[in-house]
Design an enzyme around this catalytic site. Structure first.
Site: not given
Lengths: 422, 422
Positions: B305, B307, B342
């Site tokens: 993703n 991420h 994050c």
């Protein structure tokens, strides 16, 4: 065979003069850490096997049996073993090639659901070690044979070449073959093949090639050298990709008879990949086009020697590749030449630069210039000939990882990556 | 079951309105990237199976069959499967618990030859996904069931607790059990147990617990939420450890009947671990004793993703633990509460602070003060009583990862780690 089989670790080898003691020490330390809090759980649990747990824990924590338990837990074979059901490994092809089935795990794949290069490198390491494991030659630690231990010898690896034609995908079952062979008079190599279990299609190939000549260095004092699968080197070793050396004297060594007797029966003539060994990787200068600076090892990047793990090197190298290349291209090959170890306090710079194919570029430019002069686009350009060829041909990047020194940077790894269009 | 079974990925789930199309797209992209260079090797190789390779490659690269090939390569079961020989997995205990044999690999261990916590977390992820895989419920991607796909639902995970009593060592064979169960009215949990294959000794336990109440948030717009095994959250979700939500409306959802029908048959009443759910993890302030700043995600830390991968969070958390603690102590437990994702451009700060046991500290101090007054050392201190107890008792650290915002830091993960003396 050992180090071509796998890798040896100085953490264990440095003390191999009294290895028995050290095996015990290592195991003791290891087990103590997990045994001292003796099986009492902070929270009560509802688990049916709790009684078994307590019993097993009590067995494990019996004084004096710690090292023995560690060996029991690892259960390293003392003689050649043809099949290992848990590893799904077997010795095949005349009793020398190690073959293992592997399912690509969910955390081994990247955003595109295909195995990452790092995962592939890890699987190479794993299967190499399992090869030594199955051979019955593994003495302790990470890949040295009994004979090497007795001779205080460690392996040092400096060159690795990997070619990935297809990346396996999440959940796919692959078959990994690995074997060792002679290279020249004193050299060795280890090769790998990854293929689809279902179709036999070869996904990836790799080799670590050994050259027998060490023209420049006969003695390397003052340097902590340790061996690893695709290890770091503490010294510059031109034209050599494998070294066996005495861990005490730091003298390079030919393979002693005792070790030859262990490993030569495993040698076969078979090559997974034709190496580009003759293509020297040039040293990039500080004016390289792509530079990522201030890379610092994290604690979790350190291996059991408290040195930076080799997979981290690959990560750092790839950090410097421009985003648009990563988006449009896929890594199809990598060559690594390790020069010097990277310590935990080093500050690292990753450089890379596209290898320009000057010849081809000139042809296109000349052709294009002619077209402009003549007022038309030449057939070769127009017909998607050279341009398409340029577009589709693999790109190659030269890499350099270097550590900031007091006065100048010091080479850690030179590398080359090859990229094909997605 | 799905997400307690495993995790779903927004990369696939975000497009689940036309999932069939997306499956194809994903696979196409994936396979194209590996097929375009059609099996021609840059270097000639000496490998006996080369002919097979070329044939298989040609099959693989047939136009139109790309997605199908991807599915063939993964071979996800469409109905419940009791045994998987390659995964060494089986459905046991009344047909609901998934059990898998795993050999601890060479690259999964740290300097002390024991499996790292990260490896253990990875193995939890792997076995959870294999559980769904074997159930026949896995639709595509990383853990959502067919019913969830049809309902546009994704899982969001926010809390994970792991307790490690003994760390498995390199080469050791372990058995991992995982199962799911109900928690309250709408809640779910997934549990894990790792035990020695040889002795049955339980090495580690873990759970992700679901709470059914979402008192504060009924709607979370504008936020990209994705689910992951121990996922990041894009929003603050107090008192909740599991959420099912509609990926389009961003509304939290109870488990719909269709999904209940799929997953409830897999629920059992069994707990691997008693959670410390009631022990709130306090939010550390910027004055925390140990702070590591300027942590930046590398490209290789990003998951599918884009991420930051959850294992990276654990690494960052541990970066802040003082060296002397790492040397003298071993991590025995960890609790993670994810608050916000994050991103790749975030600059992260890792804070941690020792949880002082004020009560015990006061007793010792008082006792010590009294001794000084009286001119002798009290029995309780002298006799290795409280002091030894203090020395031996586990230490607990509170953790916070936060991302630098424009005006203030934003919470990413709160955590707690427990450490026992080696």
């Amino acid at each position: 065979m050992a180090a071509t089989f796998a890798y040896g670790s100085s953490a264990y080898l440095v003390r191999c003069c009294s290895m028995r003691e050290n095996i015990d020490m290592n195991n003791e330390q290891q087990l103590n850490s997990s045994i001292k809090v003796n099986g009492s759980f902070r929270n009560p649990v509802k688990v049916d096997s709790l009684s078994l747990t307590a019993e097993a824990a009590s067995t494990l924590s019996q004084a004096g049996s710690v090292a023995e338990n560690g060996q029991q837990r690892q259960n390293i074979p003392t003689k050649k073993q043809l099949v290992d059901p848990y590893r799904q490994g077997a010795i095949v092809e005349g009793g020398v090639v190690y073959r293992q089935n592997v399912v690509i795990r969910s955390y081994e794949v990247g955003p595109d659901k295909t195995a990452t290069l790092e995962s592939i490198l890890n699987l190479f390491q794993e299967t190499a070690l399992n090869h030594v494991w199955m051979s019955g030659l593994l003495s302790d630690g990470f890949g040295a044979t009994h004979g090497m231990m007795r001779n205080n010898l460690i392996w040092v690896v400096s060159r690795m070449q990997v070619q990935v034609d297809y990346y396996p995908i999440w959940g796919e079952v692959v078959e990994i073959d690995t074997w060792v062979g002679a290279s020249g008079k004193n050299g060795m190599r280890r090769d790998w093949l990854i293929r689809s279990k279902a179709t036999g299609l070869i996904f990836a190939r790799a080799t670590r090639h050994v050259k027998e000549n060490f023209p420049y260095i006969l003695r390397v004092n003052f340097l902590l050298i340790y061996s690893y699968l695709f290890t770091d080197l503490d010294f510059y070793l031109p034209n050599s990709t494998w070294v066996m050396m005495n861990r005490k004297t730091r003298c390079l060594s030919k393979i002693p008879e005792e070790v030859k007797d262990e490993i030569f029966p495993w040698f076969i003539e078979k090559q997974a990949i034709k190496e580009d060994a003759h293509e020297k990787i040039v040293k990039l200068e500080k004016e390289a086009k792509y530079i990522v600076s201030d890379l610092k090892p994290k604690r979790s990047d350190l291996d059991m020697n408290h040195h930076v793990n080799n997979v981290k090197y690959v990560r750092w190298m790839l950090e410097a590749i421009p985003d648009q290349v990563l988006e449009s291209h896929q890594l199809s090959g990598i060559t690594l030449e390790y020069r010097r170890e990277c310590g935990s306090s080093d500050i690292v710079q990753s450089l890379c630069e596209l290898e320009e194919d000057e010849g081809l570029h000139d042809i296109v430019k000349k052709d294009y210039d002619t077209s402009l002069l003549n007022g038309f686009t030449s057939e070769i350009v127009k017909g998607n000939g050279v341009l398409a060829c340029l577009e589709e041909r693999p790109m190659r990047y030269t890499h350099l990882l270097q550590a900031k020194g007091d006065k100048q940077y010091q080479e850690i790894v030179r590398g080359r990556t090859t990229w094909r269009r997605k």
